[in-house]
Write a protein that holds these residues in place. Structure first.
Motif, short mmCIF file in Angstrom:
data_model
loop_
_atom_site.label_atom_id
_atom_site.label_comp_id
_atom_site.label_asym_id
_atom_site.label_seq_id
_atom_site.Cartn_x
_atom_site.Cartn_y
_atom_site.Cartn_z
N MET A 1 0.83 -1.22 0.00
CA MET A 1 0.00 0.00 0.00
C MET A 1 0.86 1.26 0.00
N ILE A 2 1.99 1.20 0.71
CA ILE A 2 2.88 2.36 0.73
C ILE A 2 3.45 2.63 -0.65
N TRP A 3 3.75 1.53 -1.38
CA TRP A 3 4.27 1.71 -2.73
C TRP A 3 3.24 2.37 -3.64
N PHE A 4 1.98 2.03 -3.43
CA PHE A 4 0.92 2.60 -4.28
C PHE A 4 0.84 4.11 -4.09
N TRP A 5 0.82 4.55 -2.81
CA TRP A 5 0.75 5.98 -2.55
C TRP A 5 2.02 6.71 -2.99
N GLY A 6 3.15 6.04 -2.88
CA GLY A 6 4.38 6.65 -3.36
C GLY A 6 4.37 6.88 -4.86
N VAL A 7 3.84 5.90 -5.60
CA VAL A 7 3.74 6.04 -7.06
C VAL A 7 2.78 7.16 -7.43
N LEU A 8 1.66 7.26 -6.71
CA LEU A 8 0.70 8.33 -6.99
C LEU A 8 1.31 9.71 -6.74
N CYS A 9 2.07 9.85 -5.66
CA CYS A 9 2.71 11.14 -5.37
C CYS A 9 3.74 11.49 -6.45
N ALA A 10 4.48 10.48 -6.89
CA ALA A 10 5.47 10.73 -7.95
C ALA A 10 4.80 11.16 -9.24
N LEU A 11 3.69 10.51 -9.60
CA LEU A 11 2.96 10.89 -10.81
C LEU A 11 2.37 12.29 -10.68
N ALA A 12 1.88 12.62 -9.48
CA ALA A 12 1.32 13.97 -9.28
C ALA A 12 2.40 15.04 -9.43
N LEU A 13 3.58 14.78 -8.89
CA LEU A 13 4.68 15.74 -9.03
C LEU A 13 5.11 15.89 -10.48
N VAL A 14 5.14 14.78 -11.20
CA VAL A 14 5.51 14.85 -12.62
C VAL A 14 4.47 15.65 -13.40
N ALA A 15 3.17 15.44 -13.09
CA ALA A 15 2.13 16.18 -13.80
C ALA A 15 2.17 17.67 -13.47
N LEU A 16 2.51 18.02 -12.22
CA LEU A 16 2.55 19.43 -11.84
C LEU A 16 3.73 20.16 -12.46
N PHE A 17 4.89 19.51 -12.52
CA PHE A 17 6.11 20.18 -12.96
C PHE A 17 6.55 19.78 -14.36
N PHE A 18 5.73 19.04 -15.07
CA PHE A 18 6.10 18.65 -16.43
C PHE A 18 6.02 19.87 -17.34
N PRO A 19 7.08 20.21 -18.07
CA PRO A 19 7.06 21.42 -18.90
C PRO A 19 6.40 21.18 -20.26
N PHE A 20 5.47 22.04 -20.60
CA PHE A 20 4.88 22.06 -21.94
C PHE A 20 5.58 23.17 -22.72
N ILE A 21 6.27 22.80 -23.79
CA ILE A 21 7.19 23.71 -24.48
C ILE A 21 6.56 24.18 -25.79
N PHE A 22 6.59 25.49 -25.99
CA PHE A 22 6.17 26.12 -27.24
C PHE A 22 7.41 26.75 -27.89
N TRP A 23 7.56 26.53 -29.20
CA TRP A 23 8.65 27.13 -29.97
C TRP A 23 8.07 28.16 -30.93
N ILE A 24 8.67 29.33 -30.98
CA ILE A 24 8.26 30.39 -31.90
C ILE A 24 9.46 30.71 -32.79
N ASP A 25 9.36 30.34 -34.05
CA ASP A 25 10.41 30.61 -35.03
C ASP A 25 10.03 31.86 -35.82
N PHE A 26 10.94 32.80 -35.92
CA PHE A 26 10.64 34.06 -36.59
C PHE A 26 11.80 34.45 -37.48
N SER A 27 11.46 35.20 -38.53
CA SER A 27 12.45 35.76 -39.44
C SER A 27 11.85 37.01 -40.07
N ALA A 28 12.71 38.03 -40.24
CA ALA A 28 12.23 39.31 -40.76
C ALA A 28 13.32 39.95 -41.60
N ASP A 29 12.89 40.59 -42.69
CA ASP A 29 13.76 41.39 -43.54
C ASP A 29 12.90 42.41 -44.27
N PHE A 30 13.49 43.07 -45.25
CA PHE A 30 12.75 44.09 -45.98
C PHE A 30 11.70 43.51 -46.92
#
Length: 320
Positions: free
Chosen positions: A1-30
């Motif tokens: 049972m302790i392992w189950f709650w430990g896994v749930l806490c680890a998954l919750a931390l991963v979901a809270l701090f998992f980074p969702f990354i956006f990339w913005i590529d830009f280029s400009a000239d005349f």
């Protein structure tokens, strides 16, 4: 049972701090500007804006073609307008004759329904007194008794409750409202809350520039270009400007051009922190405003303001 709650806490931390990354590529000239947005490696949105001599020539061609069409358009409808006028004059002569014959037939018919309407009215007038009998007198007497008892008992509490509601529902006037907002103590508390809420908003995304450069920088003298190149080396120590590379066009064969990538990351923990910060600091400002408002409504005493703040209050109240 302790392992189950430990896994749930680890998954919750991963979901809270998992980074969702956006990339913005830009280029400009005349020639134009292009912006591309990607979520991880998936393409989401692109924006392109081109400008130069090509667009001007295309616009001139389009305007010339439109002017030619407008000039030719009024010639055709002139012929079609003259033809229907002759046809309309010949039609009314045939149509007016049957209208005169149909009118006398209609005038003779409405005489009959006038006689029928009188019959139900006479029947109703006769039946009403028979059906009523003694009931209306009984109802009137019962209503009078209720009216004699109720007004003495109900009017007094109704008037008292109405007066209390009026006192509670009284809102601030324009002068009271603006004086409350412009008091120095309230302003310092409000700006303190706004500053902390904005800091939480700016921390929502973590932005980093990557592989950004600007090429084609030219000056009349090479000494100035050397100073600019030295300044570029100093700017490399700053966090956001360090990723930018300002390239001097020593050979004068490169056109001005800017290109780069912007990395913006967000996670669930920062979103929750922003929501809690807005609720916390917004609640503090709302509580202070409500407390000062209640004090003004009870006592009617307004705080003293300086010369400039009092002038602003007068201006705002007059505008409203």
């Amino acid at each position: 049972m302790i392992w189950f709650w430990g896994v749930l806490c680890a998954l919750a931390l991963v979901a809270l701090f998992f980074p969702f990354i956006f990339w913005i590529d830009f280029s400009a000239d005349f020639k134009g500007v292009t912006v591309c947005v990607r979520f991880f490696k998936k393409h989401v949105y692109t924006y392109e804006k081109k400008f130069g001599k090509k667009e001007q020539s295309e616009e001139e061609d389009c305007s010339a073609s439109v002017d030619e069409e407008v000039a030719k358009a009024p010639e055709k409808p002139m012929e079609s307008k003259e033809s229907p006028k002759v046809e309309q004059k010949s039609e009314p002569e045939s149509t007016r004759e049957p209208e005169k014959t149909a009118e006398p037939a209609k005038t003779t018919e409405p005489v009959k329904p006038a006689e029928k309407k009188e019959e139900p009215q006479s029947v109703e007038e006769k039946e009403e007194p028979e059906l009523s009998g003694k009931k209306p007198s009984d109802e009137k007497s019962s209503e009078k008794k209720l009216q004699e008892k109720n007004p003495a008992e109900e009017k007094a509490p109704v008037n008292e409750s109405a007066e209390e509601e009026k006192e509670e529902k009284r809102s601030l006037t324009d002068v009271e409202f603006w004086t409350l907002l412009l008091t120095p103590e309230f302003d310092t508390r409000a700006w303190w809350a706004v500053r902390h809420a904005l800091s939480a908003l700016f921390k929502l995304f973590r932005m980093r520039f990557a592989d950004c450069f600007v090429e084609g920088i030219r000056f009349q003298e090479y000494e100035n270009m050397g100073y600019a190149a030295a300044l570029n080396g100093v700017l490399k120590s700053f966090p956001y400007i360090g990723a930018w590379d300002f390239r001097m066009d020593w050979t004068r064969d490169h056109e001005p051009h800017a290109e780069g990538h912007l990395r913006a990351s967000i996670n669930v923990c920062r979103v929750l922190g922003l929501i809690l910060a807005i609720l916390f600091y917004g609640g503090i400002v709302a509580f202070t405003f409500w407390r000062r408002r209640a004090k003004i409504l009870k006592t009617g005493e307004l705080p003293e303001l300086g010369f400039i703040r009092s002038k602003i209050v007068k201006m705002m109240s007059e505008d409203d």
